[in-house]
Scaffold this motif. Structure first.
Motif, PDB file in Angstrom:
ATOM      1  N   GLY A 175       0.811  -1.202   0.000  1.00 20.91           N
ATOM      2  CA  GLY A 175       0.000   0.000   0.000  1.00 20.91           C
ATOM      3  C   GLY A 175       0.847   1.255   0.000  1.00 20.91           C
ATOM      4  N   VAL A 176       0.284   2.324  -0.594  1.00 16.81           N
ATOM      5  CA  VAL A 176       0.920   3.644  -0.601  1.00 16.81           C
ATOM      6  C   VAL A 176      -0.139   4.649  -0.171  1.00 16.81           C
ATOM      7  CG1 VAL A 176       2.197   5.361  -1.930  1.00 16.81           C
ATOM      8  CG2 VAL A 176       2.341   2.938  -2.566  1.00 16.81           C
ATOM      9  N   SER A 177       0.120   5.332   0.929  1.00 11.87           N
ATOM     10  CA  SER A 177      -0.868   6.250   1.488  1.00 11.87           C
ATOM     11  C   SER A 177      -0.186   7.511   1.994  1.00 11.87           C
ATOM     12  CB  SER A 177      -1.619   5.571   2.641  1.00 11.87           C
ATOM     13  OG  SER A 177      -2.302   6.489   3.443  1.00 11.87           O
ATOM     14  N   LYS A 178      -0.848   8.651   1.830  1.00 13.30           N
ATOM     15  CA  LYS A 178      -0.296   9.901   2.347  1.00 13.30           C
ATOM     16  C   LYS A 178      -0.161   9.857   3.858  1.00 13.30           C
ATOM     17  CE  LYS A 178      -1.766  13.236  -1.171  1.00 13.30           C
ATOM     18  NZ  LYS A 178      -2.577  14.450  -1.405  1.00 13.30           N
ATOM     19  N   SER A 179      -1.127   9.270   4.516  1.00 15.05           N
ATOM     20  CA  SER A 179      -1.118   9.252   5.975  1.00 15.05           C
ATOM     21  C   SER A 179      -0.241   8.148   6.554  1.00 15.05           C
ATOM     22  CB  SER A 179      -2.548   9.084   6.503  1.00 15.05           C
ATOM     23  OG  SER A 179      -3.118   7.877   6.016  1.00 15.05           O
ATOM     24  N   ALA A 180      -0.255   6.971   5.910  1.00 18.55           N
ATOM     25  CA  ALA A 180       0.453   5.809   6.466  1.00 18.55           C
ATOM     26  C   ALA A 180       1.786   5.521   5.786  1.00 18.55           C
ATOM     27  CB  ALA A 180      -0.434   4.571   6.386  1.00 18.55           C
ATOM     28  N   GLY A 181       2.061   6.144   4.647  1.00 19.62           N
ATOM     29  CA  GLY A 181       3.297   5.869   3.921  1.00 19.62           C
ATOM     30  C   GLY A 181       3.228   4.539   3.188  1.00 19.62           C
ATOM     31  N   PHE A 182       4.349   3.797   3.192  1.00 19.02           N
ATOM     32  CA  PHE A 182       4.423   2.491   2.544  1.00 19.02           C
ATOM     33  C   PHE A 182       4.111   1.413   3.586  1.00 19.02           C
ATOM     34  CE2 PHE A 182       7.552   5.186   0.273  1.00 19.02           C
ATOM     35  CZ  PHE A 182       6.912   5.222  -0.965  1.00 19.02           C
ATOM     36  N   THR A 183       3.180   0.522   3.251  1.00 11.00           N
ATOM     37  CA  THR A 183       2.714  -0.452   4.243  1.00 11.00           C
ATOM     38  C   THR A 183       2.715  -1.872   3.704  1.00 11.00           C
ATOM     39  OG1 THR A 183       0.413  -0.032   3.575  1.00 11.00           O
ATOM     40  CG2 THR A 183       1.261   1.213   5.460  1.00 11.00           C
ATOM     41  N   THR A 184       2.753  -2.819   4.657  1.00 12.40           N
ATOM     42  CA  THR A 184       2.731  -4.253   4.344  1.00 12.40           C
ATOM     43  C   THR A 184       1.959  -4.960   5.463  1.00 12.40           C
ATOM     44  OG1 THR A 184       4.144  -6.147   3.748  1.00 12.40           O
ATOM     45  CG2 THR A 184       4.901  -4.745   5.551  1.00 12.40           C
ATOM     46  N   PRO A 185       1.348  -6.116   5.215  1.00 16.10           N
ATOM     47  CA  PRO A 185       0.531  -6.765   6.244  1.00 16.10           C
ATOM     48  C   PRO A 185       1.297  -7.402   7.399  1.00 16.10           C
ATOM     49  CG  PRO A 185      -0.120  -7.485   4.045  1.00 16.10           C
ATOM     50  CD  PRO A 185       1.184  -6.783   3.914  1.00 16.10           C
ATOM     51  N   SER A 216      -2.172  -0.976   4.455  1.00 13.19           N
ATOM     52  CA  SER A 216      -2.067  -2.302   5.040  1.00 13.19           C
ATOM     53  C   SER A 216      -1.655  -2.160   6.501  1.00 13.19           C
ATOM     54  CB  SER A 216      -1.071  -3.151   4.245  1.00 13.19           C
ATOM     55  OG  SER A 216      -1.257  -4.505   4.520  1.00 13.19           O
ATOM     56  N   SER A 217      -1.395  -3.255   7.163  1.00 13.02           N
ATOM     57  CA  SER A 217      -1.272  -3.251   8.630  1.00 13.02           C
ATOM     58  C   SER A 217      -0.107  -2.453   9.191  1.00 13.02           C
ATOM     59  CB  SER A 217      -1.142  -4.697   9.132  1.00 13.02           C
ATOM     60  OG  SER A 217      -2.185  -5.484   8.652  1.00 13.02           O
ATOM     61  N   VAL A 218       1.070  -2.560   8.563  1.00 13.21           N
ATOM     62  CA  VAL A 218       2.283  -2.028   9.182  1.00 13.21           C
ATOM     63  C   VAL A 218       3.027  -1.082   8.233  1.00 13.21           C
ATOM     64  CG1 VAL A 218       4.407  -2.619  10.404  1.00 13.21           C
ATOM     65  CG2 VAL A 218       2.510  -4.250  10.364  1.00 13.21           C
ATOM     66  N   THR A 219       3.362   0.095   8.711  1.00 14.55           N
ATOM     67  CA  THR A 219       4.172   1.039   7.940  1.00 14.55           C
ATOM     68  C   THR A 219       5.642   0.655   8.045  1.00 14.55           C
ATOM     69  OG1 THR A 219       2.640   2.887   8.250  1.00 14.55           O
ATOM     70  CG2 THR A 219       4.930   3.440   7.744  1.00 14.55           C
ATOM     71  N   PHE A 220       6.323   0.574   6.891  1.00 13.21           N
ATOM     72  CA  PHE A 220       7.765   0.298   6.949  1.00 13.21           C
ATOM     73  C   PHE A 220       8.603   1.484   6.506  1.00 13.21           C
ATOM     74  CE2 PHE A 220       6.422  -1.332   2.769  1.00 13.21           C
ATOM     75  CZ  PHE A 220       7.373  -0.797   1.906  1.00 13.21           C
ATOM     76  N   ALA A 221       7.981   2.514   5.922  1.00 11.17           N
ATOM     77  CA  ALA A 221       8.713   3.713   5.519  1.00 11.17           C
ATOM     78  C   ALA A 221       7.736   4.837   5.216  1.00 11.17           C
ATOM     79  CB  ALA A 221       9.589   3.434   4.305  1.00 11.17           C
ATOM     80  N   SER A 222       8.212   6.060   5.355  1.00 12.59           N
ATOM     81  CA  SER A 222       7.416   7.232   4.978  1.00 12.59           C
ATOM     82  C   SER A 222       7.539   7.462   3.480  1.00 12.59           C
ATOM     83  CB  SER A 222       7.915   8.465   5.725  1.00 12.59           C
ATOM     84  OG  SER A 222       9.218   8.818   5.265  1.00 12.59           O
ATOM     85  N   LEU A 223       6.670   8.280   2.924  1.00 11.66           N
ATOM     86  CA  LEU A 223       6.725   8.562   1.485  1.00 11.66           C
ATOM     87  C   LEU A 223       8.038   9.230   1.087  1.00 11.66           C
ATOM     88  CD1 LEU A 223       3.122   9.838   0.614  1.00 11.66           C
ATOM     89  CD2 LEU A 223       4.094   7.548   0.341  1.00 11.66           C
ATOM     90  N   ALA A 224       8.672   9.914   2.021  1.00 16.66           N
ATOM     91  CA  ALA A 224       9.922  10.616   1.726  1.00 16.66           C
ATOM     92  C   ALA A 224      11.143   9.697   1.728  1.00 16.66           C
ATOM     93  CB  ALA A 224      10.137  11.737   2.742  1.00 16.66           C
ATOM     94  N   ALA A 225      10.944   8.423   2.098  1.00 18.49           N
ATOM     95  CA  ALA A 225      12.084   7.512   2.271  1.00 18.49           C
ATOM     96  C   ALA A 225      12.644   6.974   0.961  1.00 18.49           C
ATOM     97  CB  ALA A 225      11.679   6.350   3.170  1.00 18.49           C
ATOM     98  N   GLY A 226      11.905   7.087  -0.132  1.00 15.30           N
ATOM     99  CA  GLY A 226      12.385   6.531  -1.400  1.00 15.30           C
ATOM    100  C   GLY A 226      11.657   7.113  -2.584  1.00 15.30           C
ATOM    101  N   THR A 227      12.097   6.709  -3.764  1.00 12.95           N
ATOM    102  CA  THR A 227      11.483   7.138  -5.024  1.00 12.95           C
ATOM    103  C   THR A 227      10.532   6.056  -5.509  1.00 12.95           C
ATOM    104  OG1 THR A 227      13.394   8.471  -5.655  1.00 12.95           O
ATOM    105  CG2 THR A 227      11.925   7.763  -7.426  1.00 12.95           C
ATOM    106  N   VAL A 228       9.318   6.457  -5.834  1.00 15.02           N
ATOM    107  CA  VAL A 228       8.313   5.520  -6.319  1.00 15.02           C
ATOM    108  C   VAL A 228       8.410   5.378  -7.829  1.00 15.02           C
ATOM    109  CG1 VAL A 228       5.844   5.009  -6.470  1.00 15.02           C
ATOM    110  CG2 VAL A 228       6.763   6.149  -4.439  1.00 15.02           C
ATOM    111  N   VAL A 229       8.456   4.146  -8.306  1.00 19.90           N
ATOM    112  CA  VAL A 229       8.391   3.882  -9.747  1.00 19.90           C
ATOM    113  C   VAL A 229       7.059   3.197  -9.995  1.00 19.90           C
ATOM    114  CG1 VAL A 229       9.482   2.780 -11.740  1.00 19.90           C
ATOM    115  CG2 VAL A 229      10.898   3.565  -9.819  1.00 19.90           C
ATOM    116  N   THR A 230       6.200   3.840 -10.781  1.00 16.53           N
ATOM    117  CA  THR A 230       4.859   3.316 -11.001  1.00 16.53           C
ATOM    118  C   THR A 230       4.454   3.485 -12.458  1.00 16.53           C
ATOM    119  OG1 THR A 230       2.574   3.356 -10.165  1.00 16.53           O
ATOM    120  CG2 THR A 230       3.705   5.477 -10.375  1.00 16.53           C
ATOM    121  N   ASP A 231       3.255   3.031 -12.802  1.00 10.38           N
ATOM    122  CA  ASP A 231       2.830   2.996 -14.202  1.00 10.38           C
ATOM    123  C   ASP A 231       1.852   4.088 -14.579  1.00 10.38           C
ATOM    124  OD1 ASP A 231      -0.155   1.235 -14.195  1.00 10.38           O
ATOM    125  OD2 ASP A 231       1.076   1.377 -12.411  1.00 10.38           O
ATOM    126  N   MET A 232       1.383   4.874 -13.600  1.00 14.09           N
ATOM    127  CA  MET A 232       0.361   5.866 -13.884  1.00 14.09           C
ATOM    128  C   MET A 232       0.565   7.086 -13.000  1.00 14.09           C
ATOM    129  SD  MET A 232      -3.792   5.359 -13.687  1.00 14.09           S
ATOM    130  CE  MET A 232      -3.708   3.935 -14.786  1.00 14.09           C
TER     131      MET A 232
END
Length: 246
Positions: A175-185, A216-232
Motif C-alpha cells: 500500500g501507498v498512502s499519504k497518511s500511512a506511507g508504505f505499508t505491508t501486512p 495495510s497493517s504495518v508502515t515500513f517507511a514514509s513517502l519521503a524515504a524513497g522514489t516511487v516507480v509506477t505505471d500511472m
C-alpha cells in the motif's frame, strides 16, 4: 447499473460483512475487476470506506492482516509490473551493490538484469535461485522463511542487513498512502524492509497504480524515504512523493 447504485450496494455489503474483496464485488455486482477497483477508490476518496490491498474495509476497521500469496499476485497487473521492472533494472550500474526485496515486481526485474559485475543481496529465495541460475553474484540473507511470500523475514534477517551498505535498493509494497506511507501486512516483513531501506544510498519502491490510496497493517517507511516507480500518474501524490513513471 449506475455508479451511484453500485456504490450503495458496496456500502451495504460492507455494513453486513465489515470487509469485501474485489473478487466478491465482481461476482455479486456482475462488473469487471477494473470497475470494482475504481468504485472502491472513489468511495475511499469520499471517506466512505478504507481501500486495502485486494478490496475494502469499513472505516472503523483497524487494519488488513491477510496477504495474497505470490501465485495469486503474479498475474495481477502483469504488464504494468513488467514495465516498471524493466525501467527499474535499467537503473542498475556496473559494480553496484544492490538490495532486491521479495515481491512479484522486483522478481520481474531479474528478466532484464544482465551485468555480472553487480552483487545482489535479497531476502527472496526464488529471486536468489533465478539470479544464481543466470551466473550472477547473489547473497541470500538468513532468517525465518514466510511461505506465502517466499521471503526471509524477522529479527535475524534484519540484524544481518545492518552490516550492509547498499548503493541501490528495490522494494515492493502492499500500500501507498499519504497518511500511512508504505505499508505491508506482516510486522516481520516490515522490519526487514525498514532495515534494508535505511541501509540504501538510494531506495526505489516499485508499485502499480492499484497500490495507491491503500493501507495495510504495518508502515515500513514514509513517502519521503524513497522514489516511487509506477505505471500511472497520481496527481494527489505529486507534492508528497518523488515519483517516476517510465
Amino acid at each position: 447499473m449506475l455508479s451511484e447504485q453500485r456504490h450503495m450496494m458496496i456500502l451495504k455489503m460492507l455494513e453486513e460483512r465489515r470487509s469485501v474483496t474485489v473478487n466478491e464485488l465482481t461476482e455479486f455486482l456482475g462488473i469487471s475487476e477494473s470497475t470494482a477497483r475504481r468504485d472502491i477508490t472513489t468511495l475511499d476518496k469520499a471517506g466512505k470506506l478504507i481501500k486495502v490491498f485486494g478490496g475494502a474495509i469499513t472505516m472503523d476497521h483497524d487494519y488488513l492482516s491477510v496477504e495474497p500469496t505470490v501465485a495469486q499476485k503474479t498475474e495481477v497487473n502483469r504488464e504494468e509490473k513488467i514495465r516498471i521492472a524493466r525501467y527499474a533494472a535499467s537503473l542498475i550500474s556496473p559494480e553496484d551493490f544492490v538490495y532486491l526485496d521479495a515481491g512479484t515486481t522486483t522478481g520481474y526485474m531479474i528478466d532484464f538484469i544482465q551485468d555480472t559485475t553487480v552483487t545482489y543481496v535479497t531476502n527472496a529465495v526464488a529471486h536468489a535461485q533465478r539470479l544464481a541460475a543466470k551466473g550472477l553474484h547473489v547473497i541470500l540473507i538468513g532468517g525465518m522463511l514466510k511461505g506465502s511470500t517466499e521471503a526471509v523475514v524477522g529479527a535475524t534477517a534484519a540484524f544481518t542487513l545492518k552490516d550492509y551498505h547498499f548503493i541501490k535498493g528495490f522494494f515492493g509494497t502492499n500500500g501507498v498512502s499519504k497518511s500511512a506511507g508504505f505499508t505491508t501486512p506482516d510486522v516481520n516483513e516490515a522490519l526487514v524492509k525498514r532495515t534494508a531501506m535505511r541501509q540504501c544510498k538510494k531506495a526505489y519502491i516499485l508499485c502499480d497504480h492499484n497500490k495507491f490510496n491503500t493501507v495495510s497493517s504495518v508502515t515500513f517507511a514514509s513517502l519521503a524515504a524513497g522514489t516511487v516507480v509506477t505505471d500511472m500518474e497520481m496527481e494527489e501524490f505529486s507534492e508528497s512523493a518523488d515519483i517516476i513513471i517510465p
